[in-house]
Enzyme design. Structure first.
Site, PDB file in Angstrom:
ATOM      1  N   GLU A   1       0.838  -1.199   0.000  1.00 29.31           N
ATOM      2  CA  GLU A   1       0.000   0.000   0.000  1.00 29.31           C
ATOM      3  C   GLU A   1       0.875   1.252   0.000  1.00 29.31           C
ATOM      4  OE1 GLU A   1      -2.798  -0.283   3.214  1.00 29.31           O
ATOM      5  OE2 GLU A   1      -3.877  -1.934   2.268  1.00 29.31           O
TER       6      GLU A   1
ATOM      7  N   HIS B   1      -7.900   1.851   1.495  1.00 27.40           N
ATOM      8  CA  HIS B   1      -7.833   1.472   2.915  1.00 27.40           C
ATOM      9  C   HIS B   1      -8.664   2.438   3.778  1.00 27.40           C
ATOM     10  CE1 HIS B   1      -5.150  -0.926   5.891  1.00 27.40           C
ATOM     11  NE2 HIS B   1      -6.343  -0.703   6.407  1.00 27.40           N
TER      12      HIS B   1
END
Length: 613
Positions: free
Chosen positions: A330, A349
């Protein structure tokens, strides 16, 4: 969670490290455990008369700007809600420095008693070493602690706490939002319309009513998703070895095996932690078992899905759509095939990103950090509490044995019913009052629960964690004749009312039974079911039930040797010559699936299992 009373004595401060090494850290004397209930939010404090830990002796090069002398300093390295900051400022000097580089963090940390981070700041060994012993607590504002080096924190005497409850509803709501948006092609239709197109026929969705949703991981978030999905008219099933059947039944959810969940679901929602056991749990093999046209939702951890395998499953039509909030890396690469896939809905997220959840997390982590700085141990502590040096020194090898027996036993369990009853037997020449088994019971609980859970089990939360998951752990003592100089002769772990992946592990009493001893300071497995073995509990283990005949050790050893798997030790236990035997093989590397298949194809081998320790 009040502990039994003990005599209060002084000892040198020591922290219980992980199961693979133990290191005593000298520090000022503090009062002996046990802990007593403090009265708020499940916190625990040192027994009466104990002072809070003294301020660090590490002298900063200069005081923080505006700092109040005598107050601890808390560095907040990522954005935290105002309510949490307000609580912190009432107790400590607060330094809000966001976006620090690793070098800047290491430069600041020697001036700080506590550090609060979210998921974006890596708190590695270098940070704890740079703190020069001053850092006493790290607070993770959220659930996962992948970015904190727990072993290094423990070695440096630093408590790590998290905020596991405040974002539960937000994560569940986001899971449902992704599920419904995916089913009705909301994101794709929105982008199409904004591009000037009107494609009603292209974006025909699917109804949720009557569809089967399989929830993998039936913890706090998973159960909240189930409640909401039931309200949408879905049939909900779940797989989780530790889920309480009563709790699932109360919600109207059926607990099933992993196999049934994969093969019958129309939608699969992931809510398990990222552990070695769950890493890439959804892969080519598991996708191949799924119903064609299944839809996947993931608001848990990116690493539980093999992303390349998911792309292949999407392209082949096995998976019709996926909705993802988390990724292995990420942020993902801008040219990620998965993110750019037309049948994938993605968010960056956002599971915990609601105003209410952010404030709740801020308050929860602030309270935990303040409590730790006061010398309390929060129930959300994710590494080990203080224990007396003399107790840890004597029980150190048995602590390792206890955790590994728990890990071994849980991997032998088959089916989706979960574990409900565990009995631990200690054989010792010592009187019961001279053998404190709380630490050993906690480590067995740790071994049973941690491999497939996001909970970090220690002496503080072990009993609570087991009870929360519906696992009843009982203990019995067998008093032996002989010298009480050795604390324990052997430990047995029995799991009742379950099936086993390795049926030979079922003893005459109908329970999965494993037994271990400490020999020359090294934990050994000495019994599986009714079969006596003698294997050092290091690396990983292969158990084989075989017909007792010549050449079996050579046959299995040859297969492993040809596949470059190093055998560290081997032991064979049998009931009688030429009958049945159990071979226990220690290996340094994890054998490939093809290697294990070859072992299973040896004619005289009737059953086998590979176990990670």
């Amino acid at each position: 969670m009040a502990a039994p009373s003990h005599t209060t004595t002084t000892h040198h401060r020591i922290l219980l490290p992980g199961a693979h090494h133990h290191r005593a850290l000298a520090a000022p004397s503090v009062l002996r455990l046990p802990l007593r209930a403090h009265g708020r939010r499940g916190r625990l404090a040192v027994s009466a008369g104990a002072a809070a830990p003294a301020a660090s002796t590490a002298a900063p090069s200069e005081p923080a700007t505006g700092a109040v002398a005598g107050k601890p300093t808390v560095l907040v390295a990522e954005k935290l809600g105002a309510a949490g900051l307000e609580l912190l400022r009432e107790f400590a000097n607060v330094d809000c420095s966001y976006g620090l580089s690793p070098e800047e963090l290491r430069a600041k940390i020697p001036l700080c008693d506590a550090l609060i981070v979210r998921s974006g700041t890596k708190v590695g060994r270098d940070v704890f070493e740079a703190s020069a012993g001053r850092l006493r607590v790290v607070g993770r504002a959220g659930v996962g602690i992948d970015n904190v080096d727990l072993a290094a924190a423990t070695e440096h005497g630093c408590l790590v706490v998290n905020a596991p409850t405040a974002n539960t509803v937000a994560a569940a709501e986001h899971g449902i939002a992704l599920l419904t948006a995916m089913a009705r092609n909301i994101a794709q239709a929105d982008a199409s319309l904004k591009a000037g197109k009107w494609q009603r026929n292209k974006y025909v969705g699917v109804s949720l009513v009557g569809k089967t949703l399989a929830i993998l991981g039936f913890g706090k978030v998973g159960s909240e998703v189930a409640r909401r999905a039931k309200g949408l008219g879905m049939h909900v099933i779940a797989h989780d070895p530790y889920a309480s059947a009563d709790r699932a039944h109360a919600i109207g959810v059926e607990l099933v095996s992993m196999e049934e969940a994969l093969t019958t679901a129309d939608f699969i929602s992931l809510h398990m932690p990222l552990t070695p056991a769950t890493n890439k749990m959804l892969n080519d093999e598991t996708f191949a078992k799924m119903k064609k046209g299944v839809r996947i939702i993931n608001v848990a951890r990116g690493g539980v899905i093999d992303e390349d395998a998911l792309v292949r499953a999407l392209d082949s039509g096995i998976v019709a759509q996926a909705a993802l909030d988390v990724f292995t890396k990420e942020p993902p690469a801008p040219d990620s095939k998965l993110v750019l896939h037309e049948n994938v809905t993605v968010t960056p997220h956002l599971g915990a990103s609601t105003v209410e959840a952010q404030e709740g997390v801020a308050i929860e982590i602030a309270e935990a950090v303040i409590g730790a700085l006061k010398g309390e141990l929060a129930a959300s502590a994710v590494n080990a509490p203080m224990v007396p040096a003399e107790v840890l020194s004597e029980l150190a090898p048995y602590v390792v044995l206890a955790e590994k027996l728990g890990r071994l036993a849980v991997q032998l369990v088959a089916g989706g019913g979960g574990i409900k009853a565990v009995k631990v037997t200690y054989a010792s020449a010592r009187a019961p009052d001279d053998l404190d088994t709380r630490l050993l019971r906690a480590m067995i609980t740790k071994g049973l629960i941690e491999p497939i859970s996001s909970v970090f089990v220690n002496l503080v939360n072990a009993d609570f964690t087991a009870k929360q998951r519906g696992v009843r752990i009982t203990e019995e003592r067998i008093l032996l004749d002989g010298s009480p100089e050795t604390p324990i002769d052997y430990i047995q772990v029995h799991i009742a009312h379950v099936d086993s992946k390795f049926p030979s592990a079922i003893s005459e009493s109908g329970e999965i039974t494993v037994e271990g001893k400490v020999k020359d300071g090294i934990p050994h497995l000495t019994k599986v079911g009714a079969f006596q073995v003698d294997v050092s509990l290091e690396g990983s283990l292969i158990l084989c039930r075989q017909v007792d005949q010549p050449g079996m050790i050579g046959s299995v050893g040859s297969v492993l040797g040809e596949e470059n798997v190093n055998v560290s030790f081997m032991s064979v236990g049998r009931i009688a010559p030429r009958k049945h035997a159990v071979m226990a093989i220690g290996v340094d590397e994890e054998p490939s699936k093809s290697t294990l298949t070859r072992i299973g194809e040896i004619p005289a081998i009737e059953e086998f299992v590979f176990l990670k320790l």
